[in-house]
Design a protein around this motif. Structure first.
Motif, mmCIF file in Angstrom:
data_model
loop_
_atom_site.group_PDB
_atom_site.id
_atom_site.type_symbol
_atom_site.label_atom_id
_atom_site.label_comp_id
_atom_site.label_asym_id
_atom_site.label_seq_id
_atom_site.Cartn_x
_atom_site.Cartn_y
_atom_site.Cartn_z
ATOM 1 N N GLU A 75 16.020 -44.166 32.105
ATOM 2 C CA GLU A 75 14.954 -43.403 31.453
ATOM 3 C C GLU A 75 13.959 -44.275 30.682
ATOM 4 O O GLU A 75 12.926 -43.776 30.240
ATOM 5 N N PHE A 76 14.275 -45.563 30.519
ATOM 6 C CA PHE A 76 13.281 -46.430 29.866
ATOM 7 C C PHE A 76 12.862 -47.600 30.764
ATOM 8 O O PHE A 76 12.358 -48.604 30.281
ATOM 9 N N ALA A 77 13.075 -47.472 32.055
ATOM 10 C CA ALA A 77 12.947 -48.650 32.922
ATOM 11 C C ALA A 77 11.654 -48.695 33.743
ATOM 12 O O ALA A 77 11.598 -49.355 34.775
ATOM 13 N N ASP A 179 11.683 -37.455 31.639
ATOM 14 C CA ASP A 179 11.282 -38.180 30.432
ATOM 15 C C ASP A 179 12.473 -38.345 29.489
ATOM 16 O O ASP A 179 13.611 -38.496 29.952
ATOM 17 N N ASN A 180 12.244 -38.311 28.201
ATOM 18 C CA ASN A 180 13.347 -38.374 27.243
ATOM 19 C C ASN A 180 12.913 -37.675 25.964
ATOM 20 O O ASN A 180 11.871 -37.994 25.390
ATOM 21 N N GLU A 181 13.712 -36.704 25.544
ATOM 22 C CA GLU A 181 13.484 -36.005 24.271
ATOM 23 C C GLU A 181 12.003 -35.683 24.021
ATOM 24 O O GLU A 181 11.381 -36.242 23.110
ATOM 25 N N TRP A 306 21.517 -31.508 25.950
ATOM 26 C CA TRP A 306 21.067 -31.869 24.600
ATOM 27 C C TRP A 306 21.802 -33.066 24.043
ATOM 28 O O TRP A 306 22.851 -33.468 24.549
ATOM 29 N N ASP A 307 21.215 -33.638 22.994
ATOM 30 C CA ASP A 307 21.705 -34.878 22.396
ATOM 31 C C ASP A 307 22.296 -34.561 21.028
ATOM 32 O O ASP A 307 21.577 -34.141 20.116
ATOM 33 N N ASN A 308 23.585 -34.785 20.902
ATOM 34 C CA ASN A 308 24.302 -34.339 19.705
ATOM 35 C C ASN A 308 24.809 -35.538 18.909
ATOM 36 O O ASN A 308 25.700 -36.250 19.358
ATOM 37 N N TYR A 309 24.223 -35.743 17.740
ATOM 38 C CA TYR A 309 24.626 -36.871 16.883
ATOM 39 C C TYR A 309 25.073 -36.380 15.516
ATOM 40 O O TYR A 309 24.339 -36.491 14.540
ATOM 41 N N PRO A 310 26.276 -35.799 15.439
ATOM 42 C CA PRO A 310 26.639 -35.163 14.179
ATOM 43 C C PRO A 310 27.225 -36.086 13.109
ATOM 44 O O PRO A 310 27.387 -35.653 11.984
ATOM 45 N N MET A 339 23.992 -34.543 27.068
ATOM 46 C CA MET A 339 23.443 -35.722 27.733
ATOM 47 C C MET A 339 23.676 -36.978 26.898
ATOM 48 O O MET A 339 23.774 -38.075 27.428
ATOM 49 N N GLU A 340 23.716 -36.809 25.594
ATOM 50 C CA GLU A 340 23.991 -37.950 24.709
ATOM 51 C C GLU A 340 24.867 -37.422 23.584
ATOM 52 O O GLU A 340 24.593 -36.365 23.034
ATOM 53 N N GLN A 341 25.891 -38.136 23.268
ATOM 54 C CA GLN A 341 26.713 -37.733 22.123
ATOM 55 C C GLN A 341 27.286 -38.949 21.409
ATOM 56 O O GLN A 341 27.630 -39.941 22.037
ATOM 57 N N GLY A 347 22.552 -45.611 13.967
ATOM 58 C CA GLY A 347 21.439 -45.937 13.080
ATOM 59 C C GLY A 347 20.620 -47.071 13.665
ATOM 60 O O GLY A 347 21.096 -47.817 14.515
ATOM 61 N N TRP A 348 19.408 -47.191 13.203
ATOM 62 C CA TRP A 348 18.532 -48.265 13.676
ATOM 63 C C TRP A 348 18.578 -49.434 12.700
ATOM 64 O O TRP A 348 19.226 -50.431 12.933
ATOM 65 N N GLY A 349 17.892 -49.267 11.561
ATOM 66 C CA GLY A 349 17.914 -50.335 10.548
ATOM 67 C C GLY A 349 19.294 -50.435 9.929
ATOM 68 O O GLY A 349 19.867 -51.522 9.799
ATOM 69 N N TRP A 377 28.465 -39.557 26.881
ATOM 70 C CA TRP A 377 28.332 -40.244 25.585
ATOM 71 C C TRP A 377 27.161 -41.217 25.600
ATOM 72 O O TRP A 377 26.908 -41.889 26.606
ATOM 73 N N PHE A 378 26.512 -41.294 24.460
ATOM 74 C CA PHE A 378 25.486 -42.321 24.276
ATOM 75 C C PHE A 378 26.100 -43.395 23.401
ATOM 76 O O PHE A 378 26.414 -43.157 22.254
ATOM 77 N N ARG A 379 26.211 -44.479 23.805
ATOM 78 C CA ARG A 379 26.022 -45.084 25.077
ATOM 79 C C ARG A 379 27.291 -45.782 25.489
ATOM 80 O O ARG A 379 28.262 -45.753 24.738
ATOM 81 N N ARG A 387 15.920 -52.393 19.124
ATOM 82 C CA ARG A 387 15.986 -51.523 17.945
ATOM 83 C C ARG A 387 17.339 -50.842 17.786
ATOM 84 O O ARG A 387 17.680 -50.371 16.715
ATOM 85 N N GLU A 388 18.081 -50.732 18.866
ATOM 86 C CA GLU A 388 19.332 -49.978 18.777
ATOM 87 C C GLU A 388 20.575 -50.862 18.838
ATOM 88 O O GLU A 388 21.646 -50.435 19.259
ATOM 89 N N GLN A 389 20.406 -52.073 18.330
ATOM 90 C CA GLN A 389 21.557 -52.986 18.238
ATOM 91 C C GLN A 389 22.708 -52.383 17.430
ATOM 92 O O GLN A 389 23.852 -52.766 17.600
HETATM 93 C C1 GAL Z 1 18.214 -40.444 21.170
HETATM 94 C C2 GAL Z 1 17.510 -41.055 22.356
HETATM 95 C C3 GAL Z 1 18.245 -42.264 22.889
HETATM 96 C C4 GAL Z 1 18.603 -43.183 21.784
HETATM 97 C C5 GAL Z 1 19.388 -42.446 20.732
HETATM 98 C C6 GAL Z 1 19.721 -43.329 19.570
HETATM 99 O O1 GAL Z 1 17.360 -39.681 20.435
HETATM 100 O O2 GAL Z 1 17.351 -40.117 23.387
HETATM 101 O O3 GAL Z 1 17.425 -42.934 23.796
HETATM 102 O O4 GAL Z 1 17.445 -43.696 21.252
HETATM 103 O O5 GAL Z 1 18.645 -41.375 20.257
HETATM 104 O O6 GAL Z 1 18.622 -43.637 18.798
#
Ligand code: GAL
Ligand code: ZN
Length: 702
Positions: A75-77, A179-181, A306-310, A339-341, A347-349, A377-379, A387-389
């Protein structure tokens, strides 16, 4: 030569811009998430481009051993598929896809338009979005594009078509993520302004109808030619913050939602044209994200994901992912895919806490219980770059099969064993809560009282149903109401006559309706109705509201009732001065000046009952007793007594009723069961109760 190229481009862009856009429903039958004769999708979001080729086989072997059968890719390629304009390279992904059959892993491909290649930004700078301050976004993140840009739309269509053509017959490819989100960026460029003008013109046809719809007599804002329409200021604090016309703001938000839906539609049409019918199309939604109407976006999809990050701060009662799932299921009124969990600290920073042992599993079961028919699961592995190290996957940077991986693989094994029970089941709720984008958008920039947040209003009731163990659907106001015994229309600030009529009919025919503060203030163009509140709903609610007020913490009111709850509760944020007309009063304020008004009323109307709550209570107990009374009126029986922190949900269908119990706490909990049953995960008979360990789950066939 150069001029000729520009000319061709112009023609193409004009063609794109003038094409009639409508969401055409083809005759094809929509597909479901759960494959009819195959196994449920369980897997990970994977990025082969992040790892050396030598590692691919190791990863695939580990996925297979974990019981996974699907990966989402690509999706980002975009820049890898199209390193320069019109030159496509698929070999890198083909090499990876070649490996998949021997591991029995299928593929969901993402159209890669959420990140434009640098060459797009450089060659066609107009594709970059402009921020509200007029500055153009600098390329280098994601979602940098303007959705009105004809060039961007064309480029997106071309890469989508190239991918579809290339992968249409690939045996491993089973479906697509667009696409994505989707959501943003909201772009303020001139093309967006011009497109907005065209959109407004198509909606209102004449300037007279536009001027009366927006109420431009205020502040002398009469529009005399379509070209005078500007992008309104709808956000921000202070005197010049949200100072734009509310009708224009509501339409600007509708327009932005439509831009995203149109963009997706272009891609969907191509995939449907080119790929076999067996390929599904989905998109990864973000629960309550307000920018795009998911009802509109969902029309083009086979099913939603959907993308679930609880997992963020401390472990809590987990209302939010349940409620989000109930909305995700409500989008198309069918089961959905995760699609992502969360697979690790996110976190980013900065990253937050690590899911504790058992938590990854119980997060999955919560979604399964609410209608997830697949789990991704992501990822897979935490990336060493970008950014997502710190956005951790099932594997850490070291790539070893450690605890989180093992937990996911336990889920996969258990799900496989449950599959035969799950097939054909979904949540069948008797309670519907309306979820209305128009009201959400109307409240943006003009909430009326500071704490008036639409989703927050819904949460108060939702959480009480959750505590009572009652399943709920979050539904489109356009949905069929007749399948529900009880409807909640909370914070329904925009109340078109058609909806008011539909709700009144619903009550007349025997339904139980709950409405609350700010219901029926505005019409669909965001003008206040010239009516005493709650407008046309007075019929079923049997009340009249002539006055109301915001309540600040220095003068909270007490409310008592000998019918609903014991002691008193505190009314905060806002109250209606509601006068019961035909309704009976169920509670009272304790202040001298509010003696004639009722904070909670109940009205018999036709065969049904209309409740109104003209207050917001600080105490959860208020909502618990309210819901108890509503359920009684609606004839909905509670079937289980839940300790705090235990969630119950039912999936039904195909002659089966499955009860899920989930322990969201870090303590052992005992739940008394309706009857002795076999627990399906352990395949063992229970006694009259079951002990759920820390983050424990259980599934029963009733
Ligand atoms: C989601 C996004 C993913 C990834 C993840 C973690 O919102 O679809 O690509 O960025 O967050 O930030
Ligand atoms: Zn733009």
């Amino acid at each position: 030569m150069h001029n000729k190229k520009i000319f061709i481009w112009l023609i193409l862009i004009c063609w794109v811009l003038t094409r009639n856009f409508s969401i055409a429903q083809d005759n094809r039958n929509e597909m479901n998430v759960m494959p009819e004769n195959g196994s449920m999708f369980i897997g990970v979001d994977y990025y082969p481009e992040h790892w050396p080729e030598e590692r691919w086989k190791t990863d695939l072997q580990m996925m297979k051993e974990a019981g996974f059968n699907v990966v989402r890719l690509s999706e980002f390629a975009w820049v890898l598929f199209e390193p320069s304009e019109g030159n496509y390279e698929f070999a890198w992904l083909d090499d990876f896809l070649k490996l998949l059959p021997q591991y029995d892993i299928k593929v969901i491909l993402g159209t890669p338009t959420a990140v434009m290649p640098a060459w797009v930004a450089r060659k066609y700078p107009e594709t970059l979005a402009t921020m509200e301050n007029g500055q153009q976004i600098v390329w280098g993140s994601r979602k940098n594009n303007c959705f009105s840009s004809g060039t961007y739309r064309l480029l997106s269509e071309r890469i989508t078509r190239a991918m579809a053509e290339h992968y249409k017959d690939h045996p491993s490819v089973i479906g697509w993520q667009t696409d994505n989100e989707f959501a943003g960026p909201v772009c303020y460029c001139n093309t967006c302004r011009n497109t907005f003008q065209d959109w407004v013109r198509e909606r209102y046809i004449t300037l007279d109808s536009l001027n009366s719809a927006w109420g431009t007599h205020f502040w002398g804002h009469k529009i005399q030619t379509w070209g005078e329409i500007q992008i309104p200021k709808c956000n921000g604090e202070g005197r010049w913050g949200a100072s734009g016309n509310p009708g224009a703001c509501l339409d600007w938000m509708r327009f932005n939602s439509w831009l995203n839906v149109r963009f997706q539609h272009d891609q969907v049409q191509i995939i449907r044209d080119v790929c076999p019918q067996s390929h599904f199309i989905t998109h990864n939604l973000m629960s309550f994200h307000p920018e795009v109407s998911y009802f509109d976006l969902g029309k083009d999809l086979d099913f939603v994901s959907w993308d679930n990050y609880p997992v963020w701060n401390k472990p809590d009662l987990s209302y939010e992912p349940a409620m989000a799932a109930d909305l995700m299921r409500g989008i198309k009124q069918k089961n959905f895919l995760i699609m992502e969990q969360t697979a690790g600290p996110s976190g980013w920073g900065n990253f937050f806490r690590n899911p504790r042992p058992g938590e990854i599993r119980k997060i999955c079961y919560q979604q399964l219980a609410h209608g997830a028919d697949g789990q991704i699961w992501f990822r897979w592995r935490t990336c060493t770059a970008g950014r997502e190290q710190y956005w951790h996957g099932l594997l850490g940077h070291d790539g070893r099969a450690l605890r989180r991986y093992k937990e996911a693989s336990q889920v996969a094994t258990e799900y496989r064993n449950l599959e035969k029970y799950l097939t054909g089941t979904t949540v069948k709720a008797d309670v519907g809560i309306l979820y209305d984008y128009t009201s959400i958008w109307s409240l943006t920039g003009q909430p009326g009282f500071v704490e008036n947040i639409y989703v927050q209003a819904l949460r108060r009731y939702y959480q009480a149903f959750y505590r009572a163990g009652i399943n709920v659907d979050l539904i489109n106001p356009e949905a069929d109401f007749s399948r529900y015994k009880l409807l909640v229309a909370s914070d329904q600030i925009v109340l078109p006559d058609q909806l008011a009529g539909k709700l009144n009919d619903y009550v007349r025919q025997g339904g139980v309706l709950l409405a609350d503060c700010r219901t029926g203030v505005k019409n669909e163009t965001n003008l206040a109705w010239e009516r005493t509140l709650p407008g046309k709903l007075s019929a079923s609610l049997g009340i009249e509201i002539q006055e109301y007020e915001a309540v600040t913490p220095d003068f909270n009111y007490k409310v008592y009732s000998n019918r609903l709850f014991e002691d008193t509760v505190t009314a905060i944020h806002y109250i209606d001065w509601a006068i019961p007309v035909s309704a009976e009063s169920m509670a009272a304020f304790d202040q001298w000046h509010l003696k004639n008004f009722s904070p909670v009323t109940r009205n018999k109307y036709g065969n049904g009952t209309g409740w109104y709550v003209g207050m917001i209570a600080a105490e959860e107990t208020f909502y618990d007793s309210l819901i108890e009374n509503l359920l009684k009126d609606a004839g909905i029986e509670t079937y289980i007594n839940l300790p705090v922190g235990i969630e119950a949900s039912l999936r039904e269908g195909n002659g089966k009723r499955l009860l899920f119990l989930i322990n969201h706490t870090e303590e052992e909990q005992t739940v008394i069961l309706p009857e002795i049953k076999k627990e399906l995960i352990s395949d063992k008979k229970t006694g009259k109760s079951i002990v759920l360990g820390v983050f424990g789950v259980a599934v029963f066939e009733l």
